[in-house]
Design an enzyme around this catalytic site. Structure first.
Site, mmCIF file in Angstrom:
data_model
loop_
_atom_site.group_PDB
_atom_site.id
_atom_site.type_symbol
_atom_site.label_atom_id
_atom_site.label_comp_id
_atom_site.label_asym_id
_atom_site.label_seq_id
_atom_site.Cartn_x
_atom_site.Cartn_y
_atom_site.Cartn_z
ATOM 1 N N GLU A 296 53.206 34.732 39.214
ATOM 2 C CA GLU A 296 52.772 33.593 39.804
ATOM 3 C C GLU A 296 53.868 32.512 39.526
ATOM 4 O O GLU A 296 54.010 31.514 40.038
ATOM 5 C CB GLU A 296 51.370 33.068 39.342
ATOM 6 C CG GLU A 296 50.610 32.407 40.081
ATOM 7 C CD GLU A 296 48.998 31.982 39.889
ATOM 8 O OE1 GLU A 296 48.108 32.793 40.588
ATOM 9 O OE2 GLU A 296 49.065 31.358 38.666
ATOM 10 N N HIS A 325 51.239 60.872 34.310
ATOM 11 C CA HIS A 325 50.724 61.827 35.231
ATOM 12 C C HIS A 325 50.163 61.199 36.496
ATOM 13 O O HIS A 325 49.285 61.492 37.071
ATOM 14 C CB HIS A 325 49.309 62.423 34.600
ATOM 15 C CG HIS A 325 49.582 63.112 33.284
ATOM 16 N ND1 HIS A 325 50.199 64.510 33.158
ATOM 17 C CD2 HIS A 325 49.744 62.718 32.106
ATOM 18 C CE1 HIS A 325 50.331 64.631 31.967
ATOM 19 N NE2 HIS A 325 50.089 63.547 31.270
ATOM 20 N N LYS A 439 43.080 28.636 48.937
ATOM 21 C CA LYS A 439 42.084 27.951 48.420
ATOM 22 C C LYS A 439 41.397 27.105 49.481
ATOM 23 O O LYS A 439 40.172 26.929 49.503
ATOM 24 C CB LYS A 439 42.414 27.316 47.102
ATOM 25 C CG LYS A 439 42.729 27.997 45.904
ATOM 26 C CD LYS A 439 43.079 27.064 45.021
ATOM 27 C CE LYS A 439 43.301 27.598 43.540
ATOM 28 N NZ LYS A 439 43.785 26.746 42.593
HETATM 29 O O1 PA5 Z 1 48.185 29.778 36.227
HETATM 30 C C1 PA5 Z 1 47.500 29.204 36.884
HETATM 31 O O2 PA5 Z 1 47.636 27.923 36.890
HETATM 32 C C2 PA5 Z 1 46.425 29.686 37.772
HETATM 33 O O3 PA5 Z 1 46.239 31.048 37.499
HETATM 34 C C3 PA5 Z 1 44.906 29.139 37.143
HETATM 35 O O4 PA5 Z 1 44.696 29.416 35.840
HETATM 36 C C4 PA5 Z 1 43.786 29.730 38.004
HETATM 37 O O5 PA5 Z 1 44.104 29.569 39.314
HETATM 38 C C5 PA5 Z 1 42.715 29.098 37.492
HETATM 39 O O6 PA5 Z 1 42.630 27.628 37.681
HETATM 40 P P1 PA5 Z 1 41.805 26.603 36.817
HETATM 41 O O7 PA5 Z 1 41.882 26.959 35.266
HETATM 42 O O8 PA5 Z 1 42.132 25.294 37.156
HETATM 43 O O9 PA5 Z 1 40.255 26.964 37.417
#
Ligand code: PA5
Length: 473
Positions: A296, A325, A439
């Protein structure tokens, strides 16, 4: 823990170098040639730290999140046996990784005295089968809930929360249900913060300058882990120890810079798959946590200068010996597009010895009297040697043993390496614009006001034809 009893992690990178893996490898000169880039990214990181943009760097030295988490954990632990965590992505993966690393594998099955803390359940999906089963198993009279969302508006987490809060209210009544929920979110913004105020729910803060996937050392991770009985002070102390090393400007003294630079140089040479392969069940979920952090943070369409780059290595998790394996054939002989990082543990916390049965059978006799830890270690060394001989670059992050201090070191090293690699790649490692459209389309499909126009877009793309359907017998 006294300073002298602290064990530290080691990053072995010799098997990434040309004198071990041949022409596929890097030379010290390749690394030295990046001195200018290393200095530039180091300067940028320091400027961003000073500006307060990289809040995770300061977490090991902050006491507010730790103290608030420990106090809340003590309070919740007095009346409940179970903690149900609701969250997703960065709000769940760090807790899962550390819990798996530092609590017994069967933590939830042991009696309280042996567990040393509450049972911990982390719900990081909205699959109705899982949630229904969990709520059937958990006793609401013994269960506290921690809903975690930095933004306070993530659909999956809110949907989980609606169901679980309803379940608590039905069982305990509204007043008692309120006392069973701990909200972890931004100190000022978002729906969850408003709800906490409105309902009078106990709440913990996620520092605004710490992104979700960098938040395991905030109350996002510290509170549930403290509830489970994890040594969260040790975790932070390990991170603090590593912070002093990953803040150094000199590449050769900074393991995060070495890790980041080696991966970026290989990436530029076409090695765009980064495998993390712990030889330790306890560290299995650290690879899962890292997979999110690396993917990410580094997978980006646009560079900082606005140009299109479509950049980012693909992280893969594997487990030794299990995946010897399953995956290692590919790593050994498949396309030369991978760099493998092993996580290795010198001293398992428990040992199991094979009894010397069947001494007459050659296939079994050599194992008699040996420990499983010896076999695990030998298999790691053998896989590493075979990969190296085959010209497949690999690194090892070695722990003396899996304890809170060393897990804290590992997490912090990898967080700093991610930010550094992002700097080298010229992208912003802290955002995730690529997940926004999905989203918004979900909001549209679920009927959230203001997103109606987008629903048509999903409709256009949902035509099921052409397709193949298995004919009925
Ligand atoms: O790293 C990030 O920002 C994302 O993976 C968030 O943790 C994830 O989308 C969840 O977001 P939130 O904590 O706002 O619910």
């Amino acid at each position: 823990m006294s300073e002298s009893s602290v064990q530290t992690v080691t990053l072995h990178y010799a098997n990434a170098l040309a004198d071990r893996v041949g022409p596929a490898g890097l030379t010290p000169a390749d690394l030295e040639a990046q001195a200018g880039a290393v200095a530039r990214v180091h300067r940028d990181i320091n400027e961003r730290r000073t500006a307060g943009d990289l809040g995770f760097y300061e977490l090991p030295h902050r006491t507010d999140g730790l103290e608030a988490s420990q106090a809340m954990a003590r309070q919740v632990g007095e009346s409940c046996e179970n903690l149900l965590v609701l969250g997703i992505g960065g709000s769940a993966l760090g807790t899962l990784a550390v819990h798996r690393a530092l609590c017994p594998a069967l933590h939830n099955l042991w009696p309280r005295r042996r567990r040393g803390g509450m049972r911990l359940f982390v719900c990081d999906n909205v699959d109705p089968e899982t949630i229904a089963e969990l709520l059937e198993w958990l006793d609401p009279n013994e269960t506290a809930v921690n809903v975690i969302s930095k933004s306070g508006g993530t659909a999956e987490t809110l949907a989980q929360f609606l169901r679980v809060y309803g379940w608590l209210r039905d069982a305990l009544g509204p007043d008692a249900a309120r006392r069973r929920v701990v909200v972890t979110t931004d100190p000022d913004k978002g729906f969850l913060r408003r709800l906490a105020r409105q309902e009078g729910l106990p709440a913990l803060d996620v520092p605004p300058n710490v992104g979700g996937r960098f938040s395991v050392l905030t109350p996002v991770g510290l509170f549930p882990l403290a509830c489970a009985g994890v040594d969260v002070e040790g975790l932070l102390a390990g991170a603090a120890h590593m912070e002093s090393h990953v803040s150094r400007p000199d590449l050769w003294e900074n393991p995060a810079y070495l890790f980041g630079l080696i991966h970026v140089l290989f990436y530029r040479r076409g090695r765009n798959v980064n495998v993390m392969m712990p030889y330790s069940d306890a560290l299995r979920d650290v690879a899962d946590w890292f997979r999110q952090l690396w993917a990410e943070s580094l997978g980006k369409r646009y560079a900082l200068d606005g140009g299109e780059v479509f950049v980012g290595p693909t992280p893969v998790k594997a487990l030794g010996t299990t995946d010897q394996h399953s995956q290692v054939q590919l790593y050994m002989e498949g396309p030369p597009d991978k760099v493998i990082t092993f996580l290795e543990v010198a001293h398992p916390r428990r040992e199991v010895r094979c009894p010397p049965l069947f001494p007459e059978a050659e296939e079994a006799a050599y194992l008699g009297g040996k420990t499983l830890g010896e076999l695990l270690g030998a298999e790691k060394r053998a896989t590493e040697a075979a990969l190296t001989e085959n010209g497949r670059p690999n690194l090892t992050l070695a722990l003396d043993r899996v304890d809170a201090h060393q897990v804290g070191q590992v997490l912090f090293l990898l967080e700093a390496a991610t930010v550094f690699a992002g700097g080298l790649l010229g992208i912003n490692p802290l955002d995730q614009p690529g997940v926004e459209l999905g989203k918004r389309l979900t909001f549209a499909l679920m009927g959230r006001p203001g997103y109606g126009d987008l629903a048509g877009r999903v409709g256009e793309l949902s035509d099921p034809d052409p397709r193949w359907r298995c004919p009925r017998p």
